[in-house]
Write an enzyme that holds these catalytic residues in place. Sequence first.
Site, PDB file in Angstrom:
ATOM      1  N   ASN A  77      30.423 -48.489  15.278  1.00  0.00           N
ATOM      2  CA  ASN A  77      29.971 -46.841  15.083  1.00  0.00           C
ATOM      3  C   ASN A  77      29.430 -46.561  13.781  1.00  0.00           C
ATOM      4  OD1 ASN A  77      30.703 -45.934  17.931  1.00  0.00           O
ATOM      5  ND2 ASN A  77      32.918 -46.368  16.885  1.00  0.00           N
ATOM      6  N   HIS A  79      30.339 -50.537  21.866  1.00  0.00           N
ATOM      7  CA  HIS A  79      29.210 -49.734  21.313  1.00  0.00           C
ATOM      8  C   HIS A  79      28.092 -50.781  20.549  1.00  0.00           C
ATOM      9  CE1 HIS A  79      30.096 -45.929  22.595  1.00  0.00           C
ATOM     10  NE2 HIS A  79      30.994 -45.985  21.821  1.00  0.00           N
ATOM     11  N   HIS A 128      39.250 -54.703  20.412  1.00  0.00           N
ATOM     12  CA  HIS A 128      38.890 -53.380  20.930  1.00  0.00           C
ATOM     13  C   HIS A 128      39.195 -53.031  22.348  1.00  0.00           C
ATOM     14  CE1 HIS A 128      36.213 -50.451  19.130  1.00  0.00           C
ATOM     15  NE2 HIS A 128      35.534 -50.400  20.444  1.00  0.00           N
ATOM     16  N   HIS A 161      39.334 -48.966  18.187  1.00  0.00           N
ATOM     17  CA  HIS A 161      38.802 -48.263  19.455  1.00  0.00           C
ATOM     18  C   HIS A 161      39.023 -46.843  19.632  1.00  0.00           C
ATOM     19  CE1 HIS A 161      36.308 -47.176  23.104  1.00  0.00           C
ATOM     20  NE2 HIS A 161      37.735 -47.016  23.823  1.00  0.00           N
TER      21      HIS A 161
END
Length: 257
Positions: free
Chosen positions: A40, A68, A150, A175
């Site tokens: 992120n 992501h 994660h 996460h």
Amino acid sequence: MQILCIGDVVGSHGCDFLRRRLPALRRMKGIDVVIANGENSSDGNGITPASAGHLFDSGVDVITTGNHTYRRREIYDYLDETQPIVRPANFPPDAPGHGLTVLDLGRTRIAVINLMGTVYLEEHLACPFRTLDALLKTPDLPKICIVDFHAEATGEKRALGYYADGRVSALFGTHTHVQTADETVLPHGTGYITDAGMTGPVESVLGVKAELVIKKQMSKLPVRFDFADGDCKMDCVLFDIDEKTGLTRTVERLSIR
């Protein structure tokens, strides 16, 4: 061997705060290796070559990722070309990047594995337990091996921790962006924490402006998430690992303000 594992770095504010705090922490604690989850790290979600480069330039040795990872297409070639960044190993084998990397420090080598959970998250991925089994059979795998798991479900994280106990040096969860208070050395010597936490704005919901998350929860309509401003923190966990055995001696949970 002192190995610092940093929780999900959120946006440019998280990146900048890490750059300001990490060098001093590294000196004070005598840290040998820094691993940070950077999925992120780019404003607008995901990770880009620029945000990854910022983390490396700030003193991070290995970047791990998560769900992501592939949000930004400009990262695809970078994942293939850059060794000290890993994506979850249980993605399909033809996905860009690799799920295991080996950091050579000269006097010793350290393996870093990235896995992703399938409970409440990405059910189509390969089983993280079986994927870990396969990776631990890698020829000439270093004795020191760190896993970033994660995952969403605490039960899945703790289960993998006990499953890996004695076979990896340490397993830290990422996460959820919320640091857990269950840091421990498991019975067979694996250091463990369910979630390392988050590096980013303190007054936020997982790094996002609280009012936007509230609007999303109440309206059930699409809402553009913007990262919050204000004071930041760096959540992390420090594993003291015996180089001879590859197992953890102590675990220290940290939250740097």
